[in-house]
Design a protein around this motif. Sequence first.
Motif, PDB file in Angstrom:
ATOM      1  N   VAL A  43       0.838  -1.201   0.000  1.00  0.00           N
ATOM      2  CA  VAL A  43       0.000   0.000   0.000  1.00  0.00           C
ATOM      3  C   VAL A  43       0.875   1.255   0.000  1.00  0.00           C
ATOM      4  CG1 VAL A  43      -1.528   1.427   1.429  1.00  0.00           C
ATOM      5  CG2 VAL A  43      -2.059  -0.989   1.057  1.00  0.00           C
ATOM      6  N   THR A  46       3.099   1.742  -3.345  1.00  0.00           N
ATOM      7  CA  THR A  46       2.343   2.198  -4.512  1.00  0.00           C
ATOM      8  C   THR A  46       1.741   3.586  -4.300  1.00  0.00           C
ATOM      9  OG1 THR A  46       0.408   0.956  -3.695  1.00  0.00           O
ATOM     10  CG2 THR A  46       1.808  -0.112  -5.341  1.00  0.00           C
ATOM     11  N   ARG A  47       1.473   3.960  -3.069  1.00  0.00           N
ATOM     12  CA  ARG A  47       0.877   5.273  -2.805  1.00  0.00           C
ATOM     13  C   ARG A  47       1.918   6.387  -2.847  1.00  0.00           C
ATOM     14  NH1 ARG A  47      -2.958   5.555   2.228  1.00  0.00           N
ATOM     15  NH2 ARG A  47      -3.998   4.070   0.851  1.00  0.00           N
ATOM     16  N   SER A 123      -3.664   1.568  -4.177  1.00  0.00           N
ATOM     17  CA  SER A 123      -3.275   1.588  -2.763  1.00  0.00           C
ATOM     18  C   SER A 123      -4.472   1.868  -1.865  1.00  0.00           C
ATOM     19  CB  SER A 123      -2.182   2.640  -2.529  1.00  0.00           C
ATOM     20  OG  SER A 123      -2.714   3.962  -2.524  1.00  0.00           O
ATOM     21  N   GLU A 127      -5.652  -0.900   0.778  1.00  0.00           N
ATOM     22  CA  GLU A 127      -5.637  -0.585   2.211  1.00  0.00           C
ATOM     23  C   GLU A 127      -6.956  -0.959   2.871  1.00  0.00           C
ATOM     24  OE1 GLU A 127      -4.348   3.032   5.227  1.00  0.00           O
ATOM     25  OE2 GLU A 127      -5.184   3.531   3.271  1.00  0.00           O
TER      26      GLU A 127
END
Length: 213
Positions: A43, A46-47, A123, A127
């Motif tokens: 998460v 990629t965020r 993400s 999440e």
Amino acid sequence: MNIFRLTGDISHLLAIVILLHKIWKSRSCEGISGRSQILFALVFVTRYLDLFTHFVSFYNTVMKVFYLGSSFGVLWLMWHKFKATYDRNNDTLRIELLVVPCAALALLVNHEFSLMEIMWTFSIYLEAVAIMPQLFMLSRTGNAETITAHYLFALGIYRALYIFNWFYRYQTESFFDPIATVAGIVQTVLYADFFYLYVTRVLRSNRQFEMGA
């Protein structure tokens, strides 16, 4: 920044600190889902692909670095330093069943069809369900240490506060992000049953212990 986002960030930081403290102090990662921690690391990676290309504020950058560093730190503790204490037998939820649908949904439903935007959207979706291996693990073992329960409760409060953050921004800034809001609601709903158990069992047992002492 409004009070809901600030307190949500504090709750998120507290959850991570509780987790790291639990593992380091007990020299054990018993009761912690390594699969959930892999998903959380994915998460954050990629965020925060824009960490070195897009500066928002000093606060924003520090938070990004902390989340990335702490997530890889937890993985190192679980899969290397204290790997002998990791309960693989009960941490069995197949994470590809979560990752693949989130990736497909990010390609289909996003704000803009670009690499950075799709990764951010992925993400957000991931999440929302990243905690499922941890909750599945708890359902299999039927037991959770108090410190693990505190970690999960703090994570749940973080997501709930972020829902209030989105609604507050809608009221004050006319800003509404349906992707983040819906994903946050889904994630909070996943915690609902745990919230009930936390209040009725963990807090009550702690209170009875203190009264007995």
